[in-house]
Design an enzyme around this catalytic site. Structure first.
Site, PDB file in Angstrom:
ATOM      1  N   ARG A  51       0.825  -1.207   0.000  1.00  0.00           N
ATOM      2  CA  ARG A  51       0.000   0.000   0.000  1.00  0.00           C
ATOM      3  C   ARG A  51       0.869   1.271   0.000  1.00  0.00           C
ATOM      4  O   ARG A  51       0.574   2.247  -0.684  1.00  0.00           O
ATOM      5  CB  ARG A  51      -0.880  -0.007   1.248  1.00  0.00           C
ATOM      6  CG  ARG A  51      -1.756   1.211   1.429  1.00  0.00           C
ATOM      7  CD  ARG A  51      -2.346   1.166   2.813  1.00  0.00           C
ATOM      8  NE  ARG A  51      -3.190   0.003   2.942  1.00  0.00           N
ATOM      9  CZ  ARG A  51      -4.514   0.053   2.905  1.00  0.00           C
ATOM     10  NH1 ARG A  51      -5.115   1.201   2.793  1.00  0.00           N
ATOM     11  NH2 ARG A  51      -5.230  -1.024   3.006  1.00  0.00           N
ATOM     12  N   TYR A 111      -0.154 -13.644  -0.131  1.00  0.00           N
ATOM     13  CA  TYR A 111       0.341 -13.416  -1.500  1.00  0.00           C
ATOM     14  C   TYR A 111       1.663 -12.673  -1.422  1.00  0.00           C
ATOM     15  O   TYR A 111       1.916 -11.950  -0.452  1.00  0.00           O
ATOM     16  CB  TYR A 111      -0.681 -12.654  -2.363  1.00  0.00           C
ATOM     17  CG  TYR A 111      -1.256 -11.395  -1.768  1.00  0.00           C
ATOM     18  CD1 TYR A 111      -0.598 -10.172  -1.858  1.00  0.00           C
ATOM     19  CD2 TYR A 111      -2.482 -11.417  -1.110  1.00  0.00           C
ATOM     20  CE1 TYR A 111      -1.148  -9.012  -1.326  1.00  0.00           C
ATOM     21  CE2 TYR A 111      -3.037 -10.269  -0.571  1.00  0.00           C
ATOM     22  CZ  TYR A 111      -2.355  -9.070  -0.693  1.00  0.00           C
ATOM     23  OH  TYR A 111      -2.906  -7.933  -0.149  1.00  0.00           O
ATOM     24  N   ASP A 169     -13.831   4.796   1.159  1.00  0.00           N
ATOM     25  CA  ASP A 169     -14.397   4.289   2.409  1.00  0.00           C
ATOM     26  C   ASP A 169     -15.326   5.306   3.075  1.00  0.00           C
ATOM     27  O   ASP A 169     -16.201   4.924   3.859  1.00  0.00           O
ATOM     28  CB  ASP A 169     -13.272   3.935   3.395  1.00  0.00           C
ATOM     29  CG  ASP A 169     -12.693   2.544   3.140  1.00  0.00           C
ATOM     30  OD1 ASP A 169     -13.098   1.890   2.157  1.00  0.00           O
ATOM     31  OD2 ASP A 169     -11.826   2.113   3.937  1.00  0.00           O
TER      32      ASP A 169
HETATM   33  C1  LIG Z   1      -7.444  -6.348   6.265  1.00  0.00           C
HETATM   34  C2  LIG Z   1      -7.755  -5.477   5.087  1.00  0.00           C
HETATM   35  C3  LIG Z   1      -7.288  -5.842   3.824  1.00  0.00           C
HETATM   36  C4  LIG Z   1      -7.614  -5.082   2.695  1.00  0.00           C
HETATM   37  N1  LIG Z   1      -7.169  -5.472   1.461  1.00  0.00           N
HETATM   38  C5  LIG Z   1      -7.572  -4.792   0.349  1.00  0.00           C
HETATM   39  C6  LIG Z   1      -7.168  -5.213  -0.961  1.00  0.00           C
HETATM   40  O1  LIG Z   1      -6.424  -6.182  -1.123  1.00  0.00           O
HETATM   41  N2  LIG Z   1      -7.626  -4.518  -2.048  1.00  0.00           N
HETATM   42  C7  LIG Z   1      -8.462  -3.407  -1.897  1.00  0.00           C
HETATM   43  O2  LIG Z   1      -8.871  -2.828  -2.908  1.00  0.00           O
HETATM   44  N3  LIG Z   1      -8.820  -2.977  -0.660  1.00  0.00           N
HETATM   45  C8  LIG Z   1      -8.408  -3.628   0.457  1.00  0.00           C
HETATM   46  N4  LIG Z   1      -8.764  -3.180   1.695  1.00  0.00           N
HETATM   47  C9  LIG Z   1      -9.605  -1.965   1.812  1.00  0.00           C
HETATM   48  C10 LIG Z   1      -8.789  -0.704   1.597  1.00  0.00           C
HETATM   49  O3  LIG Z   1      -7.717  -0.704   2.502  1.00  0.00           O
HETATM   50  C11 LIG Z   1      -9.640   0.555   1.822  1.00  0.00           C
HETATM   51  O4  LIG Z   1     -10.926   0.382   1.293  1.00  0.00           O
HETATM   52  C12 LIG Z   1      -8.990   1.758   1.133  1.00  0.00           C
HETATM   53  O5  LIG Z   1      -7.749   2.023   1.715  1.00  0.00           O
HETATM   54  C13 LIG Z   1      -9.882   2.988   1.221  1.00  0.00           C
HETATM   55  O6  LIG Z   1      -9.187   4.085   0.707  1.00  0.00           O
HETATM   56  P1  LIG Z   1      -9.651   5.565   1.081  1.00  0.00           P
HETATM   57  O7  LIG Z   1      -8.700   6.472   0.365  1.00  0.00           O
HETATM   58  O8  LIG Z   1     -11.102   5.714   0.837  1.00  0.00           O
HETATM   59  O9  LIG Z   1      -9.472   5.672   2.649  1.00  0.00           O
HETATM   60  P2  LIG Z   1      -8.157   5.545   3.537  1.00  0.00           P
HETATM   61  O10 LIG Z   1      -7.131   4.680   2.913  1.00  0.00           O
HETATM   62  O11 LIG Z   1      -8.633   5.193   4.910  1.00  0.00           O
HETATM   63  O12 LIG Z   1      -7.577   7.025   3.554  1.00  0.00           O
HETATM   64  C14 LIG Z   1      -8.192   8.056   4.294  1.00  0.00           C
HETATM   65  C15 LIG Z   1      -7.155   9.155   4.542  1.00  0.00           C
HETATM   66  O13 LIG Z   1      -7.815  10.255   5.159  1.00  0.00           O
HETATM   67  C16 LIG Z   1      -7.052  10.710   6.255  1.00  0.00           C
HETATM   68  N5  LIG Z   1      -8.001  11.332   7.192  1.00  0.00           N
HETATM   69  C17 LIG Z   1      -8.953  10.695   7.925  1.00  0.00           C
HETATM   70  N6  LIG Z   1      -9.640  11.590   8.658  1.00  0.00           N
HETATM   71  C18 LIG Z   1      -9.127  12.813   8.371  1.00  0.00           C
HETATM   72  C19 LIG Z   1      -9.431  14.129   8.802  1.00  0.00           C
HETATM   73  N7  LIG Z   1     -10.422  14.351   9.693  1.00  0.00           N
HETATM   74  N8  LIG Z   1      -8.706  15.174   8.315  1.00  0.00           N
HETATM   75  C20 LIG Z   1      -7.696  14.957   7.406  1.00  0.00           C
HETATM   76  N9  LIG Z   1      -7.358  13.711   6.971  1.00  0.00           N
HETATM   77  C21 LIG Z   1      -8.083  12.664   7.431  1.00  0.00           C
HETATM   78  C22 LIG Z   1      -6.374   9.449   6.796  1.00  0.00           C
HETATM   79  O14 LIG Z   1      -5.224   9.762   7.564  1.00  0.00           O
HETATM   80  C23 LIG Z   1      -6.049   8.712   5.500  1.00  0.00           C
HETATM   81  O15 LIG Z   1      -4.797   9.080   4.970  1.00  0.00           O
HETATM   82  C24 LIG Z   1      -8.413  -3.912   2.845  1.00  0.00           C
HETATM   83  C25 LIG Z   1      -8.851  -3.527   4.123  1.00  0.00           C
HETATM   84  C26 LIG Z   1      -8.533  -4.296   5.218  1.00  0.00           C
HETATM   85  C27 LIG Z   1      -9.048  -3.867   6.566  1.00  0.00           C
END
Ligand SMILES: Cc1cc2nc3c(=O)[nH]c(=O)nc-3n(C[C@H](O)[C@H](O)[C@H](O)COP(=O)(O)OP(=O)(O)OC[C@H]3O[C@@H](n4cnc5c(N)ncnc54)[C@H](O)[C@@H]3O)c2cc1C
Length: 390
Positions: A106, A210, A288
């Site tokens: 990641r 993996y 998310d």
């Molecule tokens: C065990 C596990 C395995 C996974 N494996 C996979 C996989 O193989 N393939 C896949 O597609 N997905 C996988 N996922 C899911 C994936 O990790 C998430 O769905 C993805 O990272 C979501 O991305 P995002 O950018 O929406 O949120 P996030 O990656 O959570 O990023 C959110 C960002 O916002 C920041 N933030 C939060 N609140 C604030 C705030 N108030 N002010 C400023 N910044 C803030 C955080 O610090 C973070 O950097 C897995 C999840 C888990 C739990």
């Protein structure tokens, strides 16, 4: 270009936020990312980028860079937990040539996106924790350090599971503990792990492994059903002995992998509802923040990439921001709901406890895989074949 000069603030510098910032900047928008962390390097471990997410990476011009930092996946293999006997093999090498499947760390993916976003003119501001968002024209943000931000035409909430931007749109429905936890670890690849996602399925638990990058390391995600509540988030370290105990009945190469674990994170898996409303006056959600999912289909980050591209394309195609945001939600919501439901369904399929039912299910899967291997893979056409960049 409809977006030229439009000011957009993205809250959250994860995979979804950075991909959106890059996609918008490439279409002429002036984009700022506010990230709460002090560095942009993401926590977590390995991640599977399936063809549907990979197409977005390619359309952002990062296909070659991803390929050089990831391991190409050849198969997804389901195995019985006892001796690791193969139950079903989905041969990913038979996917159409434009459908690449990668295993990547990641942090490498986040680095790539951040590097390219900065080069495209995106400002990434660290240590900027947003406390609250308020829809309006313009939308407003209050930061935890006392600053305010009210000079953007659009705020994008890409702030993950506990999104404050989502709260401004639809309130915060309480997540429900699923009765499952996931451990995550990276170990040296001393077991000669093939370039496959391997799922060892046992009663009430399963373990996915993996290889990463050049194949020197193996990523482990191990899920267990349990009644005791565990918090959500990678900050919670656990004793590797707890992981080893939970999977002590597993055979194949699982014992060899687990004895190499010296650091492990534990994450309580919660079910969060898909947000009822993904946009408001000057506000949009993605990743998310909009549709948290269980990890059992490896799609959370892939959906965030699809969202990022679709949102930028909708805003670019329509000078009316409200109707562009409505179209974005229309294009994404049904698909994301379907993916979230499919991921939820996978847990019970992997965790069958009754040995008779498990034996029959594994026999049926194995037979179907041998008789009609292409049909087994084509079940995922709706997921992997989807191309938001077309
Ligand atoms: C065990 C596990 C395995 C996974 N494996 C996979 C996989 O193989 N393939 C896949 O597609 N997905 C996988 N996922 C899911 C994936 O990790 C998430 O769905 C993805 O990272 C979501 O991305 P995002 O950018 O929406 O949120 P996030 O990656 O959570 O990023 C959110 C960002 O916002 C920041 N933030 C939060 N609140 C604030 C705030 N108030 N002010 C400023 N910044 C803030 C955080 O610090 C973070 O950097 C897995 C999840 C888990 C739990």
């Amino acid at each position: 270009m409809t977006l030229t000069g439009r000011r957009i603030v993205v809250v959250g510098g994860g995979i979804g936020g950075l991909a959106a910032a890059l996609a918008l900047s490439l279409r002429g928008a002036e984009v700022k990312v506010l990230e709460q962390a002090e560095t942009i390097r993401a926590v977590g471990a390995g991640i599977q980028i399936s063809p549907n997410g990979g197409r977005v990476i390619q359309a952002l011009g990062l296909g070659g860079a991803l390929a050089s930092r990831s391991c190409p996946a050849r198969a997804v293999v389901l195995r019985d937990y006892r001796a690791g006997q193969e139950v079903l093999r989905l041969d990913l090498t038979t996917l159409p040539a434009d459908q690449e499947y990668h295993f990547v760390h990641r942090a490498d993916l986040v680095d790539l996106l951040a590097e390219r976003a900065r080069a495209a003119g995106v400002q990434i501001r660290l240590l900027q924790k947003v406390a609250a968002a308020e829809p309006g024209t313009p939308p407003r943000l209050a930061l935890c350090n006392g600053d305010h931000c009210g000079d953007a035409a659009l705020v994008i909430g890409a702030d993950g599971l506990h999104s404050v931007v989502r709260r401004a749109l639809s309130g915060g429905a309480a997540p429900v503990f699923t009765g499952q936890v996931a451990w995550r670890a990276i170990v040296p690849n001393d077991v000669d792990h093939p370039p496959e996602a391997t799922v060892h399925m046992g009663p009430g638990r399963h373990l996915v492994s993996y290889p990463l990058g050049d194949g020197a390391a193996v990523n482990i995600v191990a899920a267990e059903e349990r009644s005791a509540w565990t918090p959500e988030g990678w900050a919670h370290e656990d004793d590797p002995a707890n992981l080893a105990n939970a999977f002590s009945g597993f055979g194949g190469f699982v014992p060899d992998l687990l004895k190499r674990v010296d650091r492990v994170g534990l994450w309580g898996l919660f079910r969060h509802p898909v947000a009822p409303q993904w946009h408001g006056d000057g506000i949009a959600l993605l990743g998310d923040a909009a549709h948290p999912t269980l990890p059992f289909l490896a799609q959370g980050a892939n959906m965030a990439l699809e969202d990022a591209w679709t949102l930028a394309a909708c805003l670019d195609a329509d000078p009316s921001q409200p109707s562009a945001l409505a179209r974005y939600q229309h294009l994404r919501k049904h698909r994301c709901r379907r993916i979230v439901a499919a991921a939820t369904g996978n847990a019970w399929k992997y965790h069958l406890a009754n040995p008779l039912i498990r034996g029959a299910a594994h026999l049926g899967l194995g037979l179907a895989g041998r008789v009609a291997p292409q049909r087994m893979l084509r079940q995922f056409d709706w997921l992997y074949g989807h191309d938001v960049t077309a």
